[in-house]
Design a protein around this motif. Sequence first.
Motif, PDB file in Angstrom:
ATOM      1  N   VAL A 247       0.751  -1.083  -0.010  1.00 62.10           N
ATOM      2  CA  VAL A 247       0.093  -0.112  -0.104  1.00 62.10           C
ATOM      3  C   VAL A 247       0.985   1.135   0.029  1.00 62.10           C
ATOM      4  N   LEU A 248       2.049   1.275   0.728  1.00 66.07           N
ATOM      5  CA  LEU A 248       2.772   2.215   0.692  1.00 66.07           C
ATOM      6  C   LEU A 248       3.545   2.531  -0.560  1.00 66.07           C
ATOM      7  N   GLY A 249       3.831   1.488  -1.244  1.00 72.55           N
ATOM      8  CA  GLY A 249       4.486   1.503  -2.414  1.00 72.55           C
ATOM      9  C   GLY A 249       3.329   2.187  -3.572  1.00 72.55           C
ATOM     10  N   LEU A 250       2.341   1.900  -3.514  1.00 70.46           N
ATOM     11  CA  LEU A 250       1.183   2.153  -4.434  1.00 70.46           C
ATOM     12  C   LEU A 250       1.119   3.665  -4.017  1.00 70.46           C
ATOM     13  N   ILE A 251       1.151   4.255  -2.728  1.00 64.75           N
ATOM     14  CA  ILE A 251       0.901   5.534  -2.595  1.00 64.75           C
ATOM     15  C   ILE A 251       2.104   6.409  -3.296  1.00 64.75           C
ATOM     16  N   PHE A 252       3.341   5.874  -2.817  1.00 67.13           N
ATOM     17  CA  PHE A 252       4.733   6.690  -3.374  1.00 67.13           C
ATOM     18  C   PHE A 252       4.431   6.802  -4.990  1.00 67.13           C
ATOM     19  N   ASN A 253       4.063   5.511  -5.565  1.00 67.84           N
ATOM     20  CA  ASN A 253       3.940   5.378  -7.057  1.00 67.84           C
ATOM     21  C   ASN A 253       3.096   6.194  -7.533  1.00 67.84           C
ATOM     22  N   TYR A 254       1.752   6.539  -7.066  1.00 65.62           N
ATOM     23  CA  TYR A 254       0.731   7.270  -7.622  1.00 65.62           C
ATOM     24  C   TYR A 254       1.167   8.898  -7.097  1.00 65.62           C
ATOM     25  N   LEU A 255       1.973   9.235  -6.314  1.00 69.58           N
ATOM     26  CA  LEU A 255       2.114  10.707  -6.020  1.00 69.58           C
ATOM     27  C   LEU A 255       3.657  10.915  -6.723  1.00 69.58           C
ATOM     28  N   GLY A 256       4.161  10.011  -7.159  1.00 66.15           N
ATOM     29  CA  GLY A 256       5.283  10.355  -7.893  1.00 66.15           C
ATOM     30  C   GLY A 256       6.624  10.617  -7.028  1.00 66.15           C
ATOM     31  N   ILE A 257       6.449  10.206  -5.754  1.00 65.03           N
ATOM     32  CA  ILE A 257       7.607  10.490  -4.704  1.00 65.03           C
ATOM     33  C   ILE A 257       9.059   9.602  -5.232  1.00 65.03           C
ATOM     34  N   GLU A 258      10.098  10.132  -5.418  1.00 66.01           N
ATOM     35  CA  GLU A 258      11.203   9.684  -5.537  1.00 66.01           C
ATOM     36  C   GLU A 258      11.943   9.354  -4.472  1.00 66.01           C
ATOM     37  N   LEU A 259      12.605   8.286  -4.368  1.00 62.88           N
ATOM     38  CA  LEU A 259      13.401   7.778  -3.058  1.00 62.88           C
ATOM     39  C   LEU A 259      14.887   8.314  -3.321  1.00 62.88           C
ATOM     40  N   ILE A 260      15.502   8.753  -2.346  1.00 58.48           N
ATOM     41  CA  ILE A 260      16.848   9.302  -2.496  1.00 58.48           C
ATOM     42  C   ILE A 260      17.661   7.984  -2.439  1.00 58.48           C
ATOM     43  N   GLN A 261      18.883   8.233  -3.222  1.00 54.87           N
ATOM     44  CA  GLN A 261      19.628   6.889  -3.450  1.00 54.87           C
ATOM     45  C   GLN A 261      20.045   6.217  -2.317  1.00 54.87           C
ATOM     46  N   PRO A 262      20.405   6.619  -1.356  1.00 55.44           N
ATOM     47  CA  PRO A 262      20.895   5.749  -0.218  1.00 55.44           C
ATOM     48  C   PRO A 262      19.791   5.194   0.307  1.00 55.44           C
ATOM     49  N   VAL A 263      18.662   5.558   0.475  1.00 51.07           N
ATOM     50  CA  VAL A 263      17.545   4.851   0.838  1.00 51.07           C
ATOM     51  C   VAL A 263      16.979   3.865   0.154  1.00 51.07           C
ATOM     52  N   LYS A 264      17.031   4.090  -1.189  1.00 49.61           N
ATOM     53  CA  LYS A 264      16.870   3.020  -1.880  1.00 49.61           C
ATOM     54  C   LYS A 264      17.678   1.759  -2.409  1.00 49.61           C
ATOM     55  N   ASP A 265      19.012   2.220  -1.906  1.00 50.19           N
ATOM     56  CA  ASP A 265      19.927   1.175  -2.141  1.00 50.19           C
ATOM     57  C   ASP A 265      19.804   0.206  -0.726  1.00 50.19           C
ATOM     58  N   PHE A 266      19.521   1.084   0.225  1.00 50.21           N
ATOM     59  CA  PHE A 266      19.139   0.197   1.661  1.00 50.21           C
ATOM     60  C   PHE A 266      18.152  -0.867   1.578  1.00 50.21           C
ATOM     61  N   LEU A 267      17.040  -0.277   1.066  1.00 49.87           N
ATOM     62  CA  LEU A 267      15.835  -1.175   1.096  1.00 49.87           C
ATOM     63  C   LEU A 267      16.248  -2.112  -0.093  1.00 49.87           C
TER      64      LEU A 267
END
Length: 311
Positions: A178-198
Motif C-alpha cells: 500500500v505504501l508503495g502504491l501511494i509513493f508510485n501514485y504521488l510520484g515520490i522519488e526515493l533518495i539513492q541511499p534509502v533506495k540502496d538500503f531497501l
Amino acid sequence: MYSISLIIPDFAIILLGLVLSRKGGFTKAFWDGAEKLVFNFLLAPFLFVSVAQSQLAVGESVRFLLTGICAMLLGVAASFAVRYFIKADAVTHASVFQCGFRFNTYIGFAICTRFCGAEGPSLLAMLIAFWVPISNSIAVSDLVRAVAKRDNQSENRSQLLRTTVLGVARNPLIIATVLGLIFNYLGIELIQPVKDFLSHLGSASLAMGLLCIGAGLQFSNLAKHFKLIAASCLVRLAVIPLMAWIVIQLTGLSGNAAAVVLVFASLPTAQSCYVMTANMHGNASIVAAVTTLQTLLSMLTLSILIALQFT
C-alpha cells in the motif's frame, strides 16, 4: 529439461534449507526467528521498492487484478468441493481447505523476478495486496466455524471479524504494498541511499525465504489422509492453474501480467498455513504434510509452466 534447469537454483536453495535444518546444527528457534526476520523486515522493503518504482497503467492494472482474483475465487470453489468427494471430519477439511488458495510468497517472487523482469514483482505485490485480505478472511472464517462446532463453542462473529481485520491491517506485506502504491501514485522519488538500503534488504529476502521453506518441510503424516492430501495437491497445482489459464483467455490478458497470474495460480501453498492452523487448534499435522508435498511437486509443475510460458 531446459525449463527444469531454469528453476533448479531456487529449489536447490529450498533443499539446502532442508539439509541445514537437519544436519547444520541450527535449532528450530533459529528457523522460527529467521521466518519472522524475512516476513517482517526483509520481504516488505522488497515489495515497497518494486511497487514504488513500477510503471503501472491503471486500465491494465484493473484488468490484471480482476483476472487474478476471479481465477483464485474459482480456486476457492474447487478447493471447497473436495469435501464432497473425500470423507474426513469438518476440522480436517477446513484445515486443508486453505491450502487450495493460499500461496508461497517467496517462491512466487523468486520466479517472477527471474522471468518477468522488474515489472513482475510489482504486479505480484499488487495482486497479493488484494488477494491476501480475501483469502485470509475465507480461510480463517471456515476454520473458526469448524473448530467451534467441534468444541461445542458458540461462534463469536464480531471477534472473528476483528481478528481478521487486524491480522490483515498489521500484515507487513500489505502495508509495504500500500505504501508503495501511494509513493508510485504521488510520484515520490526515493533518495539513492534509502533506495540502496531497501534494495539490499529485499535482495536478502528471497534466498533467506527459500531456505526457510526447506527448513519447514515435514514428511511425517503423508500416509494419513492420503486421498485428501493428494486431492489438495491436484487442485492447487493442476486444476487452479488450468482455471487461471481459461480466465486469462476470456479476459484477453497478455504479456507479463498474464504470466504473473499463471505463476500466482500455480504456486504451492503457504508455509504460514501450518502456523495458523496450529494456533487455531485445527489439524496442523495434515497441513504440514500437504504443504510439504505441494512444495516438492511444484518443482515439476512449475517447470512445466515455465516451459510453456517462458521458453
